[in-house]
Design a protein around this motif. Structure first.
Motif, PDB file in Angstrom:
ATOM      1  N   UNK A  98       0.816  -1.214   0.000  1.00  0.00           N
ATOM      2  CA  UNK A  98       0.000   0.000   0.000  1.00  0.00           C
ATOM      3  C   UNK A  98       0.849   1.262   0.000  1.00  0.00           C
ATOM      4  N   UNK A  99       2.088   1.168   0.480  1.00  0.00           N
ATOM      5  CA  UNK A  99       2.991   2.327   0.472  1.00  0.00           C
ATOM      6  C   UNK A  99       4.035   2.203  -0.651  1.00  0.00           C
ATOM      7  N   UNK A 100       3.692   1.409  -1.660  1.00  0.00           N
ATOM      8  CA  UNK A 100       4.519   1.235  -2.875  1.00  0.00           C
ATOM      9  C   UNK A 100       5.872   0.584  -2.584  1.00  0.00           C
ATOM     10  N   UNK A 101       5.916  -0.218  -1.554  1.00  0.00           N
ATOM     11  CA  UNK A 101       7.118  -0.977  -1.225  1.00  0.00           C
ATOM     12  C   UNK A 101       6.862  -2.413  -1.685  1.00  0.00           C
ATOM     13  N   UNK A 142      -3.432  -8.650  -4.511  1.00  0.00           N
ATOM     14  CA  UNK A 142      -3.015  -9.514  -3.409  1.00  0.00           C
ATOM     15  C   UNK A 142      -2.937 -10.952  -3.916  1.00  0.00           C
ATOM     16  N   UNK A 143      -1.851 -11.627  -3.590  1.00  0.00           N
ATOM     17  CA  UNK A 143      -1.632 -12.994  -4.076  1.00  0.00           C
ATOM     18  C   UNK A 143      -0.635 -13.071  -5.203  1.00  0.00           C
ATOM     19  N   UNK A 157     -11.523  -6.121  -7.674  1.00  0.00           N
ATOM     20  CA  UNK A 157     -11.661  -4.931  -6.834  1.00  0.00           C
ATOM     21  C   UNK A 157     -12.833  -5.088  -5.871  1.00  0.00           C
ATOM     22  N   UNK A 158     -13.927  -5.625  -6.364  1.00  0.00           N
ATOM     23  CA  UNK A 158     -15.099  -5.840  -5.523  1.00  0.00           C
ATOM     24  C   UNK A 158     -14.841  -6.863  -4.412  1.00  0.00           C
ATOM     25  N   UNK A 159     -13.892  -7.771  -4.653  1.00  0.00           N
ATOM     26  CA  UNK A 159     -13.543  -8.772  -3.650  1.00  0.00           C
ATOM     27  C   UNK A 159     -12.450  -8.278  -2.697  1.00  0.00           C
ATOM     28  N   UNK A 160     -11.941  -7.057  -2.935  1.00  0.00           N
ATOM     29  CA  UNK A 160     -10.892  -6.519  -2.086  1.00  0.00           C
ATOM     30  C   UNK A 160      -9.505  -7.045  -2.401  1.00  0.00           C
ATOM     31  N   UNK A 161      -9.339  -7.660  -3.597  1.00  0.00           N
ATOM     32  CA  UNK A 161      -8.053  -8.252  -3.968  1.00  0.00           C
ATOM     33  C   UNK A 161      -7.225  -7.358  -4.875  1.00  0.00           C
ATOM     34  N   UNK A 162      -7.825  -6.326  -5.433  1.00  0.00           N
ATOM     35  CA  UNK A 162      -7.127  -5.386  -6.308  1.00  0.00           C
ATOM     36  C   UNK A 162      -7.119  -4.025  -5.645  1.00  0.00           C
ATOM     37  N   UNK A 163      -5.929  -3.442  -5.532  1.00  0.00           N
ATOM     38  CA  UNK A 163      -5.781  -2.167  -4.820  1.00  0.00           C
ATOM     39  C   UNK A 163      -5.164  -1.111  -5.734  1.00  0.00           C
ATOM     40  N   UNK A 205       0.993  -2.888 -13.256  1.00  0.00           N
ATOM     41  CA  UNK A 205       0.880  -2.926 -11.811  1.00  0.00           C
ATOM     42  C   UNK A 205       2.240  -2.708 -11.134  1.00  0.00           C
ATOM     43  N   UNK A 206       2.168  -2.395  -9.856  1.00  0.00           N
ATOM     44  CA  UNK A 206       3.347  -2.193  -9.014  1.00  0.00           C
ATOM     45  C   UNK A 206       4.260  -1.145  -9.666  1.00  0.00           C
ATOM     46  N   UNK A 207       5.558  -1.455  -9.765  1.00  0.00           N
ATOM     47  CA  UNK A 207       6.476  -0.506 -10.402  1.00  0.00           C
ATOM     48  C   UNK A 207       6.960  -1.002 -11.757  1.00  0.00           C
ATOM     49  N   UNK A 208       6.363  -2.088 -12.223  1.00  0.00           N
ATOM     50  CA  UNK A 208       6.715  -2.639 -13.529  1.00  0.00           C
ATOM     51  C   UNK A 208       7.965  -3.486 -13.537  1.00  0.00           C
ATOM     52  N   UNK A 209       8.609  -3.611 -12.388  1.00  0.00           N
ATOM     53  CA  UNK A 209       9.859  -4.376 -12.329  1.00  0.00           C
ATOM     54  C   UNK A 209       9.641  -5.829 -11.919  1.00  0.00           C
TER      55      UNK A 209
END
Length: 379
Positions: free
Chosen positions: A158-161, A319-320, A373-379, A251-255
């Protein structure tokens, strides 16, 4: 061993394998339910994959969750190549009953029949997955040892780490190739089901006089893969977005990286497992041994399609999802003599050339993201 049953044989890997086996003189039977998620509606008339095999093999439309379909399919077979499975990593996190019923339950029915009925099956080849490893294998210079990080948590992502961590260590970890003896700790329901499939096959088959072989496939791609399935296959998903003029959300930072292995190499490895007695009783990685990050994937596709598409590195995450994983191929090279022919650049060229021959379809990727997203798995 001339009679081979391929479950999921109308799918991407299965149909390519079936055609090569037929060309080599094998009698091939395919058991497949022609899932609309993979084949679209009216698969008998419109599925590219099914159209390639329907007059080349004995086809049984059925499901691996049906005991009756298994009984019909197993009759007179020498080898079973068990590919049939639900395959979306993200989707597995909320379609839990479906994934366990098909992947684990279907395998259980097959093994129960092999253990308790008369048959001629001598070998079972199971399609396992790199997903059973979860996060990959790393080297810690601080510990001077191999480490296996736990699954990443929402707290840090959540803090891009996005990098993996080991509690108590301050220095960065070095990604190394995952060998077959690496820790198994899947981070998705899909990965758990593949772990169970593999372990069931490798445990039960030797006790009933059947030779088991397991292949832990990395990210398989190439001509023929479903361009309409929004739940799996980053190359297909990105390709459909690019051709529809839509932006790519990385997603994420692409790395984050994966080992992308071309379909022809996967077929070659699988046939070695079928034909070589040296394969019996073994588990093998199948990949290229090279980690390719997602930014590189997007750029290579854009370059090959020659279509200018906006690429957004959003910091979104699922998540996952794992951070990295790529295969150590030492074992399969030594025992089966397998080496991949296609590197990523060569494989992507063949894949994109094929995509451009296909009709443009509407991207349904947003639907899959909305579900997560509706399941809370995509942020």
């Amino acid at each position: 061993m001339k009679n081979i049953l391929i479950t999921g044989g109308a799918g991407f890997i299965g149909s390519n394998l079936a055609l090569v086996l037929v060309e080599k003189g094998y009698n091939v039977t395919v058991l497949d339910n022609l899932s609309p998620q993979i084949h679209g509606e009216d698969a008998y008339n419109n599925s590219f994959l099914f159209s390639r095999i329907k007059n080349q093999v004995e086809f049984i439309k059925g499901c691996v969750t049906s005991k009756e379909d298994w009984i019909r399919s197993i009759k007179s077979q020498d080898v079973i190549v068990h590919l049939a499975a639900e395959t979306g990593t993200g989707q597995s996190m909320y379609e839990i009953e479906k994934y366990t019923s098909v992947n684990i339950g279907g395998t259980a029915i097959m093994l129960d029949l092999l253990a308790n009925t008369s048959h001629s099956v001598k070998k079972v080849v199971i399609a396992s997955s790199r997903s059973i490893y979860g996060e990959g294998k790393y080297w810690s210079s601080e510990l001077n040892n191999v480490v296996y990080p736990k699954h990443r948590t929402d707290e840090f992502m959540a803090i891009k780490d996005f990098e993996v961590k080991i509690d108590g260590l301050s220095s960065p970890l070095e990604l190394v190739a995952t060998d077959e003896d690496s820790k198994i700790h899947p981070s998705s329901v899909y990965g758990i089901t593949k772990q169970n499939q593999e372990q069931m096959i490798m445990t039960v088959c030797p006790t009933i006089g059947i030779s088991p072989v397991a292949f832990r496939y990395q990210n398989v791609y190439g001509p023929g893969q479903s361009l309409s399935n929004p739940y799996t296959g980053i190359l297909s998903i990105f390709s459909t977005l690019i051709r529809n003029g839509k932006e790519i959300n990385i997603f994420e930072d692409g790395k984050e990286s994966r080992d992308f292995v071309f379909i022809d190499d996967v077929v070659d490895a699988t046939i070695l497992g079928i034909e070589k007695e040296e394969a019996n009783g073994h588990v093998f990685n199948v990949g290229t041994g090279e980690a390719i990050d997602v930014i590189t994937v997007a750029n290579e596709l854009i370059k090959n399609y020659k279509i200018n598409t906006e690429v957004i590195i959003s910091g979104n995450y699922r998540l996952g999802d794992i951070r990295h994983n790529f295969a150590d191929l030492t074992k399969i090279k030594k025992i089966l003599g397998f080496s991949p022919i296609y590197n990523f650049e060569k494989g992507i060229k063949k894949f994109t050339e094929w995509v451009l021959t296909q009709d443009l379809i509407e991207s349904k990727y947003d639907v899959s993201i909305s579900e997560m997203k509706n399941k809370g798995l995509f942020k």
